[in-house]
Design a protein around this motif. Structure first.
Motif, short mmCIF file in Angstrom:
data_model
loop_
_atom_site.label_atom_id
_atom_site.label_comp_id
_atom_site.label_asym_id
_atom_site.label_seq_id
_atom_site.Cartn_x
_atom_site.Cartn_y
_atom_site.Cartn_z
N PHE A 54 10.70 -54.14 -14.22
CA PHE A 54 9.35 -54.30 -14.77
C PHE A 54 8.39 -53.27 -14.16
CE2 PHE A 54 10.61 -58.91 -15.50
CZ PHE A 54 10.80 -58.72 -16.85
N LYS A 61 9.03 -49.94 -15.69
CA LYS A 61 8.50 -49.88 -17.06
C LYS A 61 7.00 -49.61 -17.05
CE LYS A 61 11.73 -52.75 -19.70
NZ LYS A 61 11.83 -51.82 -20.84
N GLU A 79 0.68 -57.67 -17.60
CA GLU A 79 1.58 -57.37 -16.49
C GLU A 79 1.19 -58.22 -15.29
OE1 GLU A 79 4.08 -55.48 -16.84
OE2 GLU A 79 3.60 -54.23 -18.58
N VAL A 118 3.85 -56.75 -10.11
CA VAL A 118 4.53 -55.62 -10.76
C VAL A 118 3.65 -54.37 -10.69
CG1 VAL A 118 5.33 -54.75 -12.99
CG2 VAL A 118 5.94 -57.06 -12.27
#
Length: 803
Positions: free
Chosen positions: A339, A342, A644, A648
């Motif tokens: 994550f 990303k 998010e 993260v």
């Protein structure tokens, strides 16, 4: 020696101990072995300590690595003493599986200073004890006979561990038998089983020889493939990376033979044995899986690793609780990392950003008024299309004000009301979209590219290769890494090498700073920058076309912003071209010049590692260029439905920072708490940039050799992120309160120009970035003695329960 050969171990140990002197160090291994056979472990002096350490190494003790370090330290400290030379020879001979024969022989010759007080293997190369009669051999313990008599070993049906009082003797003897009989696979499997039984077995197993033997194995079965892969992995894990490429090739061959690129599928419905568990646990890692071309992206690699971990957990859940816990931790880390990667990729693959949401919120009324005025002009606002220079003089909408020899359409000024109005719309849109200090393009170009980021990212590959140093008031600092590495080379040569490296540092920095200056936004045609929104007629004419064709304000505003994106996209392509063509060519020329210059000044001096780094840095530089080119893409800001987790975002920021600055003496201490906070993309991006800038500042102003601390905690109704560094004495404010007050005054007075400036503007950028993305952010700074802390707070009421 004769008493030891005949198994009179207690007598040998006592006689050596009663007459300890420096000459007795030639008998250190004999003493250690005799004590092992008698289970003696008293520790009365240094001689006993060394013997006990050798004994533990021979016995595969858990403390073997510490014992090896202890002996090396003693030998280094007393390296000029004759007893130390003898000790070091016996030490390297004991670990002959890890040392080359050349190294052992060199140490043997140095140990000969002990003369007649040396052991036979000390004064005779390749010494082998001989048994001359049946009567003599009957007195010798079986373990010693087996160790030195290969034919006797071959006569036995099977060697047993209990035949050897000292475990390392069993490992070496059994390995030698398999190898002498040409049983490569048996030798490899024996080594693997012993390693899985005790990790320190590798110290006494011929791992390197066994790795070479993998080429003799047909690998016609799954078990043979696994044996080859595991022995190569053990060598890479414990010794060096010499066989890593071979391991990677065999790994691919194995997957092909199984008709799948997913190891989890191979073992999905079977009970795993120890070799299969090792293979899945230690070899099928993301690093090796990433080399398999059938995985189309990193997501697939991570998903496969998670499948492998799940398979291992299912197998081990009833038998190895500690290992299952370690696997669960790895799984959480892998998924969290996915994550974070990303988000980092999303932010970094497209650093060109405009907060259109904020623009629309603040300026809609102005554009609505301009649109309504445009619609009220009689005859419409569509301007004449000018295909070439000759058409300029025939148009009623413009007149020429420049006669440049360039092919660019000349700058124009308004000739009538509609031209004046459309020009005003264009200039206003450029001012808001490209130049606004709160949400415009130049603000993000400054924070995400020009403010040390571009230079730092490209520079990082050369720093990691230790090829460039920092600029100081006296010029570039000495390259201590290579000067220390080649301390034994003539000072005249190393000084010349250092001057070449300084010149290379200067050249690279000048190129990067020159290119970095081009990533600015301007509206003046004469400025040498890429993002130049000068008021050319063709651009104004395009705006007139948009205003003329749109019936509603919503359509007009949408198309106007879209046109700004189109213009910016063209500029971005130009930036990519400059990086890919100009920057790459100039830097590669400097690398070539560096290589030839070093070759010239070093003469006959062997500087293989330095030359290898210079050649390898080309590839590293190409990767950095590829990364930076991807920055010059545009992303929108209206991704309000995507959220998010705070953890993260922080993880992604730390990862991005480490990719550039994770080198040299910089230590990052990272503490993270669990949090329920989630952020939309606009908020996540602002926090990412702000934390990254805070970490950059901490790195730039910290005292040399001190760490940066990032601590995330939950306190009451806030999540708090603190970035702390020890302040370098050169940057210590005379008065902390005055410094903090002056910085905060800049935020309160809204010195907006700082959001688009580089140098000394980092703290303002953070405050501005956070306050413009959400009212839930708060930003503070504090100084406590010589510690500086930047504090970002997130109020829970703004960020919780949003999904």
């Amino acid at each position: 020696m004769e008493k030891y050969t005949n198994g009179e171990y207690l007598t040998v140990a006592n006689e050596i101990k009663t007459d300890i002197n420096t000459k007795r160090f030639g008998l250190i291994e004999l003493y250690a072995r005799a004590r092992l056979n008698c289970n003696l472990d008293d520790n009365d002096n240094l001689y006993d300590e060394l013997a006990n350490a050798i004994g533990r190494i021979l016995s595969l003790s858990k403390t073997s690595s510490e014992d090896i370090s202890f002996i090396k330290k003693i030998c280094a400290k007393f390296r000029n003493e004759s007893w130390s030379k003898s000790l070091f020879f016996h030490f390297t001979k004991i670990l002959e599986c890890m040392n080359s024969q050349e190294e052992i022989e060199l140490n043997r010759r140095q140990s000969m200073v002990l003369g007649c007080f040396n052991t036979p293997q000390g004064y005779e190369q390749h010494f082998k004890p001989q048994t001359t009669s049946l009567e003599t051999s009957r007195k010798i313990p079986e373990g010693r006979l087996l160790k030195h008599n290969l034919s006797l070993c071959l006569a036995k049906k099977e060697l047993k561990r209990k035949d050897f009082p000292i475990e390392s003797d069993y490992l070496k003897t059994q390995s030698n038998i398999y190898i002498s009989q040409g049983k490569a696979l048996e030798a490899i499997d024996f080594a693997i089983n012993e390693y899985l039984r005790n990790k320190n077995a590798f110290l006494h197993l011929p791992i390197k020889d066994l790795c070479r033997l993998t080429s003799e194995i047909s690998r016609s079965s799954q078990d043979e493939f696994l044996s080859c892969l595991i022995i190569l992995d053990i060598y890479g894990r414990e010794l060096a990376s010499q066989f890593d490429d071979q391991k990677s090739d065999i790994f691919e061959d194995f997957l092909i033979s199984c008709n799948t690129h997913k190891p989890s599928m191979i073992f999905q419905s079977q009970t795993l044995n120890s070799k299969e568990i090792y293979f899945l646990r230690n070899i099928c890692t993301p690093t090796l899986l990433d080399n398999i071309i059938y995985f189309s992206n990193n997501d697939e690699v991570i998903h496969e690793r998670v499948s492998i971990i799940d398979l291992l957990i299912e197998t081990l859940k009833h038998t190895q609780e500690a290992e299952v816990e370690a696997l669960n931790i790895e799984k959480d880390k892998v998924v969290e990392g996915l994550f974070a990667d990303k988000l980092r990729a999303k932010i970094e693959t497209g650093k060109l950003y405009v907060d259109v949401q904020a623009l629309e919120s603040h300026r809609t009324h102005l554009y609505r008024s301009l649109f309504e005025k445009a619609k009220q002009i009689k005859g419409g606002v569509l301007l004449d299309t000018i295909e070439d220079r000759e058409n300029v003089t025939t148009s009623n909408d413009v007149f020429q004000i420049s006669k440049s020899d360039s092919d660019e359409i000349p700058l124009v000024i308004a000739a009538n009301d509609k031209t004046e109005l459309i020009t005003k719309i264009y200039n206003q849109c450029v001012k808001d979209f490209a130049l606004n200090d709160d949400y415009g393009l130049d603000k993000y170009l400054s924070a995400e590219i020009r403010h040390n980021v571009f230079v730092g990212q490209i520079r990082s590959c050369f720093e990691k290769a230790n090829l460039i140093t920092e600029r100081s008031e006296q010029g570039y600092t000495t390259n201590t890494y290579w000067m220390t590495k080649y301390h034994y080379v003539s000072q005249n040569v190393t000084s010349n090498v250092d001057e070449v490296l300084k010149a290379f540092s200067n050249s690279i920095d000048n190129i990067l700073l020159e290119i970095n200056e081009k990533f600015k936004v301007s509206t003046r045609a004469e400025d040498d920058c890429i993002f130049n929104f000068a008021t050319y007629y063709a651009r104004v004419q395009k705006v007139s076309s948009i205003a003329s064709s749109c019936d509603s304000f919503e359509a007009f505003f949408s198309e106007l912003i879209e046109y700004m994106w189109d213009l910016s996209g063209e500029f971005a392509k130009s930036a990519q071209s400059i990086i890919n063509d100009v920057l790459t060519k100039r830097v590669n020329t400097e690398i070539e010049r560096l290589e030839s210059s070093i070759s010239a000044v070093k003469g006959d001096a062997a500087m293989v590692n330095l030359m290898d780094e210079i050649r390898a840095v080309r590839s590293s530089f190409s990767k950095e260029v590829e990364l930076v080119i991807n920055w010059f893409r545009f992303v929108g800001s209206n991704d309000s439905h995507s959220h998010e987790r705070l953890g993260v975002v922080i993880e992604a920021t730390v990862s991005a920072f480490e990719s550039i600055y994770g080198r040299k003496d910089l230590e990052i201490q990272f503490i993270q708490a669990r949090s329920n906070i989630s952020l939309n993309y606009r908020e996540a991006r602002s926090l990412f940039i702000s934390l990254f800038t805070a970490m950059e500042n901490a790195s730039a102003y910290r005292a040399a050799g001190t760490p940066i601390s990032i601590e995330h905690s939950c306190i009451g109704s806030q999540d708090i992120i603190e970035i702390t560094n020890v302040i370098d004495a050169r940057h210590q404010p005379k008065c902390a309160e005055t410094f903090i007050s002056s910085q905060k005054a800049r935020w309160l007075n809204k010195e907006l120009r700082l959001s688009r400036a580089e140098g000394g503007s980092g703290l303002y950028k953070m405050s501005n970035m956070l306050s413009n993305s959400s009212d839930g952010f708060c930003f503070e700074i504090k100084i406590n003695k010589n510690y500086f802390t930047a504090i970002v707070g997130l109020e829970h009421e703004y960020f919780i329960n949003r999904r």
